[in-house]
Design a protein around this motif. Sequence first.
Motif, short mmCIF file in Angstrom:
data_model
loop_
_atom_site.label_atom_id
_atom_site.label_comp_id
_atom_site.label_asym_id
_atom_site.label_seq_id
_atom_site.Cartn_x
_atom_site.Cartn_y
_atom_site.Cartn_z
N PRO A 1 54.93 -12.73 -3.44
CA PRO A 1 55.97 -13.14 -4.40
C PRO A 1 57.09 -14.00 -3.82
O PRO A 1 57.71 -14.77 -4.53
CB PRO A 1 56.51 -11.81 -4.92
N GLY A 2 57.37 -13.86 -2.51
CA GLY A 2 58.46 -14.64 -1.93
C GLY A 2 58.07 -16.06 -1.55
O GLY A 2 58.90 -16.82 -1.04
N THR A 3 56.84 -16.43 -1.81
CA THR A 3 56.35 -17.76 -1.46
C THR A 3 57.00 -18.83 -2.32
O THR A 3 57.02 -18.72 -3.55
CB THR A 3 54.81 -17.84 -1.66
N LYS A 4 57.52 -19.86 -1.68
CA LYS A 4 58.08 -20.98 -2.44
C LYS A 4 56.96 -21.82 -3.03
O LYS A 4 55.96 -22.10 -2.36
CB LYS A 4 58.98 -21.85 -1.55
N ILE A 5 57.17 -22.24 -4.27
CA ILE A 5 56.15 -23.04 -4.96
C ILE A 5 55.87 -24.34 -4.20
O ILE A 5 54.72 -24.77 -4.10
CB ILE A 5 56.60 -23.35 -6.40
N ILE A 6 56.90 -24.94 -3.63
CA ILE A 6 56.69 -26.21 -2.93
C ILE A 6 55.77 -26.02 -1.72
O ILE A 6 54.96 -26.90 -1.40
CB ILE A 6 58.03 -26.85 -2.51
N ASP A 7 55.85 -24.86 -1.06
CA ASP A 7 54.98 -24.60 0.08
C ASP A 7 53.53 -24.44 -0.37
O ASP A 7 52.59 -24.86 0.33
CB ASP A 7 55.45 -23.36 0.82
N VAL A 8 53.34 -23.84 -1.53
CA VAL A 8 51.99 -23.70 -2.10
C VAL A 8 51.43 -25.08 -2.42
O VAL A 8 50.27 -25.39 -2.10
CB VAL A 8 52.01 -22.84 -3.38
N LEU A 9 52.24 -25.92 -3.04
CA LEU A 9 51.79 -27.26 -3.42
C LEU A 9 51.41 -28.09 -2.20
O LEU A 9 50.43 -28.83 -2.21
CB LEU A 9 52.87 -27.97 -4.24
N LYS A 10 52.19 -27.95 -1.13
CA LYS A 10 51.88 -28.69 0.10
C LYS A 10 50.54 -28.25 0.68
O LYS A 10 49.77 -29.07 1.15
CB LYS A 10 53.00 -28.48 1.13
N GLU A 11 50.29 -26.95 0.65
CA GLU A 11 49.03 -26.44 1.18
C GLU A 11 47.85 -26.87 0.31
O GLU A 11 46.80 -27.28 0.82
CB GLU A 11 49.09 -24.90 1.25
N LEU A 12 48.03 -26.81 -1.00
CA LEU A 12 46.96 -27.20 -1.91
C LEU A 12 46.64 -28.69 -1.82
O LEU A 12 45.50 -29.11 -2.03
CB LEU A 12 47.34 -26.84 -3.35
N GLU A 13 47.67 -29.48 -1.51
CA GLU A 13 47.49 -30.93 -1.43
C GLU A 13 46.45 -31.31 -0.36
O GLU A 13 45.79 -32.34 -0.48
CB GLU A 13 48.82 -31.61 -1.15
N ASN A 14 46.31 -30.47 0.64
CA ASN A 14 45.30 -30.73 1.69
C ASN A 14 43.89 -30.77 1.12
O ASN A 14 43.00 -31.41 1.66
CB ASN A 14 45.39 -29.67 2.78
N ASP A 15 43.68 -30.04 0.02
CA ASP A 15 42.38 -30.01 -0.65
C ASP A 15 42.40 -30.81 -1.96
O ASP A 15 41.52 -30.64 -2.80
CB ASP A 15 41.97 -28.57 -0.96
N ASN A 16 43.43 -31.66 -2.10
CA ASN A 16 43.60 -32.47 -3.32
C ASN A 16 43.67 -31.60 -4.57
O ASN A 16 43.10 -31.91 -5.61
CB ASN A 16 42.47 -33.50 -3.46
N LYS A 17 44.43 -30.49 -4.46
CA LYS A 17 44.60 -29.55 -5.56
C LYS A 17 46.09 -29.35 -5.83
O LYS A 17 46.94 -29.68 -5.00
CB LYS A 17 43.97 -28.20 -5.21
N GLU A 18 46.39 -28.79 -7.00
CA GLU A 18 47.73 -28.34 -7.30
C GLU A 18 47.65 -27.17 -8.28
O GLU A 18 46.57 -26.89 -8.83
CB GLU A 18 48.60 -29.47 -7.87
N LEU A 19 48.74 -26.47 -8.49
CA LEU A 19 48.76 -25.38 -9.45
C LEU A 19 48.57 -25.92 -10.86
O LEU A 19 49.07 -27.01 -11.19
CB LEU A 19 50.07 -24.61 -9.35
N MET A 20 47.87 -25.19 -11.69
CA MET A 20 47.62 -25.62 -13.06
C MET A 20 48.93 -25.86 -13.82
O MET A 20 49.12 -26.87 -14.48
CB MET A 20 46.77 -24.57 -13.79
N VAL A 21 49.84 -24.90 -13.73
CA VAL A 21 51.18 -25.02 -14.31
C VAL A 21 52.16 -24.50 -13.28
O VAL A 21 51.92 -23.45 -12.68
CB VAL A 21 51.30 -24.20 -15.62
N PHE A 22 53.26 -25.21 -13.06
CA PHE A 22 54.26 -24.74 -12.10
C PHE A 22 55.64 -25.24 -12.52
O PHE A 22 55.77 -26.20 -13.27
CB PHE A 22 53.92 -25.17 -10.67
N PRO A 23 56.70 -24.56 -12.06
CA PRO A 23 58.04 -24.86 -12.56
C PRO A 23 58.58 -26.20 -12.08
O PRO A 23 58.25 -26.67 -10.98
CB PRO A 23 58.88 -23.71 -12.00
#
Length: 316
Positions: A22-44
């Motif tokens: 839960p303490g994970t910042k959304i921007i850190d998730v997006l950066k990690e997903l970008e390595n696989d050319n992915k992003e969250l379906m919906v994000f703030p």
Amino acid sequence: MVDIKDFKGIIELNNNSVSLFPGTKIIDVLKELENDNKELMVFPSSYHIATVGGYIGAGNVGIGAFQYGYFYHKALLSAKIISPKAEVELRGDDILGIAQAAGTTGVVTRAEFSTVNKEDWEEQVVFCKDISCVMSTMKLLLSDPMKTRRVTIEDYDTFTRVTSKDGDRWNVILSSKLKLGTRIDKIFDTIAFAAIYVYFNRKSPFKNYHYEAKLIDLKSFLEISTILKNKLGSSIMIHGDVMIIKSQPIVYSVFMSDVENFDLIMSILRDYGYYYNLHSYQINDYHEDPYVMQKIIELKRKVDPLDILNRGKVRF
């Protein structure tokens, strides 16, 4: 008070989902997903500072809502929570019990979100002299919503102050594969959803700045906005993020003005049947979906009947 900012990180990354602390910042998730050319379906829209737990407890819409609706309709797949009476794993409709629930039903310890392929969306603006132009633009966008990631409607005063560019009476800003308007530099980080009234909290032209934000159907939003601009002119700024909720175009509508103008603004909104107290500390007063509110109350009664978590923030 429990500080969970260090309770962070990616637990598991799959092809179409990601599990997070839960303490994970959304921007850190997006950066990690970008390595696989992915992003969250919906994000703030506040992804630079938002955490996973904060988004679940206090958010509902965001980037991707034009395609997929609220984050808890399709994007949030499962979650684990710890509550005074139980440790629970939530799926399906049960997951609605934590959606925008302000932490009243449990402390999220794990959340699984859907991911989608990251695509190149072109940010554009369609300059409109009247509401009919806005409606025709929206008709085109709504004919194939999966081709458009984000849509925002702003009046002249809001658009020009945010972008420092000349606009028209109404301006439809979109991030889309469709070629409908004039290309514009990236501005959505400043204007999307709650970011708009936070931005003007510091840069407002009004002496006694105040705002109200409400979910309004697209047709009513355009009618209400026309009435308010005719009555208040540049004394009101109007911003609307368009989403598709349960197959209907709904606008996250933000009205910004001097506080003394809000008797008039609220009376017009009430004439159209729109009223809830955004600034209440109790979530019953501002949660937009009665069914979700029902699921929150059901979960609260089951896992925290003594109202230990965020006491007094939900009537149940």
